[in-house]
Design a protein around this motif. Structure first.
Motif, PDB file in Angstrom:
ATOM      1  N   ARG A 158       7.756   8.195  29.635  1.00 13.48           N
ATOM      2  CA  ARG A 158       8.228   9.423  28.951  1.00 13.48           C
ATOM      3  C   ARG A 158       7.338   9.741  27.750  1.00 13.48           C
ATOM      4  N   LEU A 159       7.037   8.714  26.973  1.00 15.54           N
ATOM      5  CA  LEU A 159       6.176   8.908  25.797  1.00 15.54           C
ATOM      6  C   LEU A 159       4.804   9.429  26.218  1.00 15.54           C
ATOM      7  N   ALA A 160       4.273   8.908  27.324  1.00 13.59           N
ATOM      8  CA  ALA A 160       2.962   9.361  27.802  1.00 13.59           C
ATOM      9  C   ALA A 160       3.035  10.785  28.342  1.00 13.59           C
ATOM     10  N   LEU A 161       4.071  11.080  29.132  1.00 18.04           N
ATOM     11  CA  LEU A 161       4.181  12.415  29.746  1.00 18.04           C
ATOM     12  C   LEU A 161       4.341  13.498  28.689  1.00 18.04           C
ATOM     13  N   LEU A 162       5.240  13.262  27.734  1.00 15.20           N
ATOM     14  CA  LEU A 162       5.443  14.265  26.685  1.00 15.20           C
ATOM     15  C   LEU A 162       4.282  14.232  25.686  1.00 15.20           C
ATOM     16  N   GLY A 163       3.774  13.020  25.419  1.00 15.43           N
ATOM     17  CA  GLY A 163       2.768  12.865  24.372  1.00 15.43           C
ATOM     18  C   GLY A 163       1.416  13.459  24.704  1.00 15.43           C
ATOM     19  N   GLN A 164       1.051  13.535  26.008  1.00 12.10           N
ATOM     20  CA  GLN A 164      -0.283  14.038  26.379  1.00 12.10           C
ATOM     21  C   GLN A 164      -0.540  15.420  25.785  1.00 12.10           C
ATOM     22  N   ARG A 165       0.514  16.225  25.669  1.00 14.47           N
ATOM     23  CA  ARG A 165       0.347  17.600  25.172  1.00 14.47           C
ATOM     24  C   ARG A 165       0.146  17.661  23.668  1.00 14.47           C
ATOM     25  N   PHE A 166       0.394  16.556  22.992  1.00 12.02           N
ATOM     26  CA  PHE A 166       0.256  16.511  21.536  1.00 12.02           C
ATOM     27  C   PHE A 166      -1.023  15.801  21.112  1.00 12.02           C
ATOM     28  N   LEU A 167      -1.856  15.421  22.090  1.00 13.68           N
ATOM     29  CA  LEU A 167      -3.091  14.700  21.772  1.00 13.68           C
ATOM     30  C   LEU A 167      -4.262  15.664  21.615  1.00 13.68           C
ATOM     31  N   ASN A 168      -5.072  15.425  20.598  1.00 14.38           N
ATOM     32  CA  ASN A 168      -6.317  16.159  20.447  1.00 14.38           C
ATOM     33  C   ASN A 168      -7.281  15.772  21.570  1.00 14.38           C
ATOM     34  N   ASP A 169      -8.277  16.633  21.835  1.00 19.44           N
ATOM     35  CA  ASP A 169      -9.290  16.323  22.855  1.00 19.44           C
ATOM     36  C   ASP A 169      -9.866  14.929  22.595  1.00 19.44           C
ATOM     37  N   GLY A 170     -10.053  14.140  23.672  1.00 21.13           N
ATOM     38  CA  GLY A 170     -10.612  12.797  23.517  1.00 21.13           C
ATOM     39  C   GLY A 170      -9.599  11.760  23.050  1.00 21.13           C
ATOM     40  N   GLY A 171      -8.337  12.162  22.934  1.00 20.46           N
ATOM     41  CA  GLY A 171      -7.307  11.240  22.452  1.00 20.46           C
ATOM     42  C   GLY A 171      -6.928  10.200  23.494  1.00 20.46           C
ATOM     43  N   SER A 172      -6.095   9.242  23.075  1.00 18.48           N
ATOM     44  CA  SER A 172      -5.761   8.144  23.993  1.00 18.48           C
ATOM     45  C   SER A 172      -4.294   7.760  23.926  1.00 18.48           C
ATOM     46  N   ILE A 173      -3.844   7.166  25.042  1.00 16.30           N
ATOM     47  CA  ILE A 173      -2.494   6.610  25.159  1.00 16.30           C
ATOM     48  C   ILE A 173      -2.663   5.134  25.519  1.00 16.30           C
ATOM     49  N   THR A 174      -1.937   4.253  24.839  1.00 16.31           N
ATOM     50  CA  THR A 174      -1.980   2.822  25.152  1.00 16.31           C
ATOM     51  C   THR A 174      -0.559   2.303  25.294  1.00 16.31           C
ATOM     52  N   LEU A 175      -0.254   1.737  26.477  1.00 20.49           N
ATOM     53  CA  LEU A 175       1.089   1.247  26.757  1.00 20.49           C
ATOM     54  C   LEU A 175       1.060  -0.283  26.878  1.00 20.49           C
ATOM     55  N   THR A 176       2.262  -0.885  26.867  1.00 14.76           N
ATOM     56  CA  THR A 176       2.345  -2.352  26.886  1.00 14.76           C
ATOM     57  C   THR A 176       3.084  -2.849  28.128  1.00 14.76           C
ATOM     58  N   ALA A 177       2.431  -3.740  28.860  1.00 12.39           N
ATOM     59  CA  ALA A 177       3.061  -4.403  30.016  1.00 12.39           C
ATOM     60  C   ALA A 177       3.175  -5.893  29.674  1.00 12.39           C
ATOM     61  N   SER A 178       3.098  -6.779  30.659  1.00 10.78           N
ATOM     62  CA  SER A 178       3.047  -8.215  30.370  1.00 10.78           C
ATOM     63  C   SER A 178       2.435  -8.924  31.559  1.00 10.78           C
ATOM     64  N   VAL A 179       1.778 -10.045  31.260  1.00 12.25           N
ATOM     65  CA  VAL A 179       0.928 -10.668  32.262  1.00 12.25           C
ATOM     66  C   VAL A 179       1.747 -11.333  33.368  1.00 12.25           C
ATOM     67  N   ASP A 180       3.080 -11.425  33.179  1.00 12.90           N
ATOM     68  CA  ASP A 180       3.887 -12.032  34.247  1.00 12.90           C
ATOM     69  C   ASP A 180       3.954 -11.156  35.502  1.00 12.90           C
ATOM     70  N   SER A 181       3.403  -9.933  35.454  1.00  9.94           N
ATOM     71  CA  SER A 181       3.315  -9.145  36.687  1.00  9.94           C
ATOM     72  C   SER A 181       2.295  -9.754  37.647  1.00  9.94           C
ATOM     73  N   ILE A 182       1.345 -10.559  37.140  1.00  7.29           N
ATOM     74  CA  ILE A 182       0.418 -11.262  38.055  1.00  7.29           C
ATOM     75  C   ILE A 182       0.570 -12.779  37.971  1.00  7.29           C
ATOM     76  N   GLU A 183       1.256 -13.268  36.933  1.00  6.40           N
ATOM     77  CA  GLU A 183       1.521 -14.699  36.778  1.00  6.40           C
ATOM     78  C   GLU A 183       3.030 -14.853  36.598  1.00  6.40           C
ATOM     79  N   PRO A 184       3.806 -14.753  37.704  1.00 11.86           N
ATOM     80  CA  PRO A 184       5.265 -14.687  37.559  1.00 11.86           C
ATOM     81  C   PRO A 184       5.887 -15.925  36.925  1.00 11.86           C
TER      82      PRO A 184
END
Ligand SMILES: NC(=O)c1ccc[n+]([C@@H]2O[C@H](COP(=O)([O-])OP(=O)(O)OC[C@H]3O[C@@H](n4cnc5c(N)ncnc54)[C@H](OP(=O)(O)O)[C@@H]3O)[C@@H](O)[C@H]2O)c1
Length: 200
Positions: free
Chosen positions: A93-119
Motif C-alpha cells: 500500500r505504501l509503495a502503490l500510493l507513495g509512487q505518486r509522491f516521489l520526485n523523478d529518480g526517487g526510490s522505494i525500499t521495503l523490508t522482507a526477511s531471509v527466512d523466505s529462502i532459509e525457513p
C-alpha cells in the motif's frame, strides 16, 4: 541531500536506518504510535494522509510490519491473514500510493526477511510474506516510470533482536543493525532497482 520518509523509524531496524541515512539526508520519521508522523500502514486513508502531509519525497523506506509467528499445526487462516494485511499489504500500500509522491529518480525500499529462502520453525507466514514482497518489487521495478526504483532488504536475525527471537534461529549467525542499515543506504543512494539485498 534527499528528503526521505521512513516508516517504522522507532523500531530496531528503523533506528539504525535513521542513524545511517540521517547523517546525509532529511529523514521524516513515521510509525504507528511513536514517531513524529503517525501512520497505520493497514489503512489507505492513514497512508494517503501521511503522504499528503509530507510529500513530495525523494525516497520512501519501510522498516515496518507485523507478522504471525507460530507452529503450522495450529495456524488458522485468520492468523495467517494478519501478516498478509500488516507486513505484505501494508508495505505494498505504501509503495502503490507513495509512487505518486516521489520526485523523478526517487526510490522505494521495503523490508522482507531471509527466512523466505532459509525457513525457520514457526516461520511460514514470515516466509510467505517475504517471498511475496520480493516478487512485488521485481515486477514493480519494470513498470515504474520517471526513473523511480524499488528494492527489498531481506535481513537475517539481528544481533539486537536475539533476546526476542533467538530461540527460533538456532545456530544462525546474526547481523548488526548497523550492517543491515547499509543495505537500505545502498538501495536509497545506489542506482539498482528490482533487487533483493540479503544481509546474512
Ligand atoms: N529484527 C530482526 O531480527 C529482523 C530480521 C529480519 C527481518 N525483520 C523484519 O524487519 C521489520 C522490522 O523489524 P524490527 O525488529 O525493527 O521491528 P520493531 O522493532 O518491532 O519495529 C517495527 C516498527 O514498525 C512500526 N509498525 C508496525 N506496524 C505498523 C503499522 N501497521 N503501521 C505503521 N507502522 C507500523 C512500529 O511502530 P510502533 O512502534 O509505533 O508501533 C515500529 O516502529 C519487520 O517486518 C521484521 O519482520 C526483522
Amino acid at each position: 541531500m534527499k528528503k526521505i520518509l521512513l516508516v517504522g523509524a522507532a523500531g530496531t531496524i528503523g533506528r539504525a536506518v535513521a542513524e545511517n541515512l540521517g547523517a546525509r539526508h532529511q529523514i521524516l520519521n513515521a510509525g504507528r504510535s511513536s514517531a513524529d508522523h503517525r501512520v497505520d500502514l493497514t489503512s489507505d486513508r492513514s497512508v494517503a494522509a501521511l503522504l499528503d502531509a509530507v510529500g513530495p519525497l525523494d525516497a520512501i523506506v519501510s522498516t515496518a510490519g507485523g507478522l504471525h509467528l507460530g507452529p503450522l499445526a495450529e495456524m488458522s487462516a485468520e492468523q495467517f491473514n494478519a501478516g498478509l494485511q500488516a507486513k505484505l499489504l501494508g508495505q505494498v500500500r505504501l509503495a502503490l500510493l507513495g509512487q505518486r509522491f516521489l520526485n523523478d529518480g526517487g526510490s522505494i525500499t521495503l523490508t522482507a526477511s531471509v527466512d523466505s529462502i532459509e525457513p525457520i520453525r514457526q516461520g511460514v507466514n514470515a516466509a510467505t510474506v517475504g517471498a511475496a514482497l520480493e516478487a512485488f518489487a521485481l515486477a514493480a521495478a519494470i513498470e515504474l516510470p520517471r526513473g523511480l526504483r524499488i528494492n527489498v532488504v531481506s535481513p537475517t536475525l539481528l544481533t539486537e533482536s536475539v533476546a526476542s527471537f533467538g530461540a527460533l534461529f538456532p545456530g544462525v549467525e546474526t547481523v548488526s543493525a548497523e550492517r543491515v542499515a547499509r543495505a537500505y543506504q545502498r538501495s536509497v543512494e545506489g542506482a539498482q532497482t528490482g533487487r533483493v539485498y540479503r544481509v546474512m
